[in-house]
Enzyme design. Structure first.
Site, PDB file in Angstrom:
ATOM      1  N   ASN A  82      18.970   3.687  17.861  1.00  0.00           N
ATOM      2  CA  ASN A  82      19.749   4.344  16.861  1.00  0.00           C
ATOM      3  C   ASN A  82      20.137   3.327  15.626  1.00  0.00           C
ATOM      4  O   ASN A  82      20.761   2.154  16.067  1.00  0.00           O
ATOM      5  CB  ASN A  82      21.246   4.795  17.549  1.00  0.00           C
ATOM      6  N   ASP A 109      19.657  -6.269  16.415  1.00  0.00           N
ATOM      7  CA  ASP A 109      20.130  -5.313  16.969  1.00  0.00           C
ATOM      8  C   ASP A 109      19.665  -5.056  18.649  1.00  0.00           C
ATOM      9  O   ASP A 109      19.407  -4.306  18.985  1.00  0.00           O
ATOM     10  CB  ASP A 109      19.918  -3.776  16.375  1.00  0.00           C
ATOM     11  N   ASP A 128      30.041  -1.056  15.370  1.00  0.00           N
ATOM     12  CA  ASP A 128      28.610  -0.639  15.558  1.00  0.00           C
ATOM     13  C   ASP A 128      28.481   0.183  17.001  1.00  0.00           C
ATOM     14  O   ASP A 128      29.000  -0.195  17.844  1.00  0.00           O
ATOM     15  CB  ASP A 128      27.795  -1.802  15.753  1.00  0.00           C
ATOM     16  N   ARG A 140      26.850  -7.258  26.003  1.00  0.00           N
ATOM     17  CA  ARG A 140      27.252  -6.467  26.964  1.00  0.00           C
ATOM     18  C   ARG A 140      28.218  -6.909  27.815  1.00  0.00           C
ATOM     19  O   ARG A 140      28.822  -6.260  28.443  1.00  0.00           O
ATOM     20  CB  ARG A 140      25.997  -6.128  27.874  1.00  0.00           C
ATOM     21  N   HIS A 159      23.867  -7.499  20.805  1.00  0.00           N
ATOM     22  CA  HIS A 159      24.739  -7.040  21.873  1.00  0.00           C
ATOM     23  C   HIS A 159      24.352  -7.684  23.269  1.00  0.00           C
ATOM     24  O   HIS A 159      23.284  -7.785  23.568  1.00  0.00           O
ATOM     25  CB  HIS A 159      24.243  -5.576  21.977  1.00  0.00           C
ATOM     26  N   HIS A 211      19.381  -2.986  28.025  1.00  0.00           N
ATOM     27  CA  HIS A 211      19.886  -1.835  29.061  1.00  0.00           C
ATOM     28  C   HIS A 211      19.351  -2.209  30.328  1.00  0.00           C
ATOM     29  O   HIS A 211      18.052  -2.352  30.528  1.00  0.00           O
ATOM     30  CB  HIS A 211      19.739  -0.390  28.574  1.00  0.00           C
ATOM     31  N   ASN A 259      31.242  -3.660  20.691  1.00  0.00           N
ATOM     32  CA  ASN A 259      31.183  -2.461  21.650  1.00  0.00           C
ATOM     33  C   ASN A 259      31.016  -2.751  23.143  1.00  0.00           C
ATOM     34  O   ASN A 259      30.276  -2.309  23.790  1.00  0.00           O
ATOM     35  CB  ASN A 259      30.143  -1.365  21.130  1.00  0.00           C
ATOM     36  N   HIS A 270      21.747  -2.078  10.047  1.00  0.00           N
ATOM     37  CA  HIS A 270      20.111  -1.508  10.293  1.00  0.00           C
ATOM     38  C   HIS A 270      19.714  -0.649   9.389  1.00  0.00           C
ATOM     39  O   HIS A 270      19.577   0.811   9.914  1.00  0.00           O
ATOM     40  CB  HIS A 270      20.217  -1.090  11.996  1.00  0.00           C
TER      41      HIS A 270
END
Length: 436
Positions: A284, A311, A157, A67, A65, A315, A97, A238
């Site tokens: 998750n 994964d 995802d 972002r 990810h 954040h 995402n 995952h």
């Protein structure tokens, strides 16, 4: 481009059994491996002494990810590419995402161009399966594939494609061009958006909404049957439970075209860590009990699970510093993945270094269709490679990360085995934990 001579490297750990035929010199010219063996001299080449180091094909991450666009405060494609290079990666698949979602050809091409601008790794755009990740209407799968991004890997995802009809249509659509659908297996009727801890005695005692393993296993069972029905390819993201391993093992025995990945954190960390309500460990799917961890290690070792995927989920601090239930899901993973796999799988006796090459480079490259990656380090291969110091010990310090975020579950841990240097197209991109 200057030529490079790497001397005395142990090719994918072939020296680990004490034989001497694993060591070799590698000559790189114009980004390509031009000679492997005992090389007496290479006029004008820069020389790197790799005595005691293991040479692996550059690592490939199926699940990253980055972002951007939308949350550049947590990570950008440039900062994520830097973290990947430091972690030994030469290619990463950027999940869809983002905001806006990567569900159009234009969005996929934008990710591709931003990745190329870094010059550090190949950033491969993952296309969304459904528009806006809403699970209802297929995204522009064909247009994304026909775009400059040549997208073949699709995933919602962060959300499950829980509608069986939509999942069937997606599998049928991508079959025409050899694509693959990667599923975030989470039945929302069994584990809703608030579910955040493995369902069991501990989650009940802590008062945390439970996320039972059956919510993953039931979706995987459905999807492998859909893959058999459609003759298409499904990838399980995952994997976190022993039950899912059983389903995948059964599906393989039936000849169903299914592949699977496991994260470094699910190979080590257990649900017991949630007792302190530290949101760093909120992920998750959630951390599971030791019996699931043991099953995942065994499945990765025996080939039931094909690949390790990070994964990597950065954040911003203000998204993690909440009560556990309200904090964002996810952990950092790119810079530490190789060391974690070395610690638990190599030093734990589950894999040798050739096995690490298989699960962190060769299989991920094959699953993603990246012909330039996952090489055998042979003459003619692109010079995407990683040098590893198997005896190095590294104590993880989240403040030293090149990622923009600090939600690192390995902070303070000492791990054995570390990336010494990463080469992308024959150029050194990172060395000893820092960009070159």
């Amino acid at each position: 481009m200057a030529s490079l001579l790497i001397t005395g490297a142990d090719l994918v750990g072939r020296d680990s059994d004490g034989r001497s035929d694993g060591r070799a010199d590698i000559l790189v010219e114009d980004g390509v491996i031009t000679e492997v063996g005992s090389i007496r001299s290479a006029k004008g080449a820069d020389v790197l002494d790799a005595d005691g180091l293991v040479a692996l094909p550059g690592l490939v991450d199926l699940h990253t990810h980055l972002r951007e666009p939308g949350r550049e405060d947590a990570e950008t494609i440039a900062s994520g590419a830097a973290a990947a290079a430091v972690g030994g990666f030469t290619a990463v698949l950027a999940m869809a995402n983002t905001n806006p979602v990567t569900d159009t050809a234009e969005a996929a091409e934008r990710i591709l161009d931003l990745g190329r601008a870094t010059g550090l790794v190949d950033v491969v755009p993952v296309g969304a399966v459904t528009k806006g990740l809403d699970g209802e209407e297929l995204a522009e799968l064909g247009l994304m594939h026909r775009s400059r991004a040549r997208t073949t890997f699709f995933s919602d995802d962060g959300r499950c494609v829980h509608n069986a009809r939509v999942m069937r249509r997606a599998l049928e659509y991508v079959r025409a061009f050899g694509g693959v659908v990667s599923q975030h297996a989470q039945d929302p009727n069994l584990a809703g958006p608030q579910a955040c801890a493995h369902e069991g005695e501990l989650s009940g005692r802590l008062g945390l909404p439970g996320w039972p393993g059956i919510a993953e296993e039931s979706i995987v069972a459905r999807d492998v049957m859909l893959a058999r029905h459609t003759g298409s390819r499904v990838h399980v993201a995952h994997v976190s439970t022993a039950g899912t391993v059983e389903v995948i093992r059964w599906a393989r025995a039936q000849g169903i075209d299914v592949t699977a990945e496991v994260t470094p954190h699910h190979l080590v960390l257990t649900t017991d860590l949630l007792a302190g309500y530290d949101p760093t460990f909120k992920v998750n799917p959630p951390l599971r009990p030791q019996e699931d961890v043991d099953a995942l290690r065994a499945a990765l070792a025996d080939g039931t699970i094909d690949a390790v995927a990070t994964d990597h989920a950065p954040h911003a601090r203000h998204d993690k510093e909440h009560a556990f239930v309200d904090a964002a899901f996810g952990m950092l993973g790119l810079e530490t993945a190789l060391s974690v796999v070395s610690e638990v799988m190599v030093h734990g006796g589950f894999l040798d270094w050739a096995g690490v090459a298989r699960v962190m480079s060769q299989n991920p490259a094959r699953i993603a269709g990246l012909a330039a990656h996952g090489s055998a380090l042979a003459v003619g291969d692109a010079a995407h490679l990683t040098l590893v110091d198997p005896s190095a010990e590294v104590t993880v310090d989240r403040s030293a990360s090149v990622s923009l975020s600090r939600n690192n579950p390995w902070h303070g841990r000492t791990l054995r085995g570390a990336v010494h240097a990463t080469f992308f197209g024959g150029r050194v991109t990172a060395q000893k934990g820092a960009l070159a």
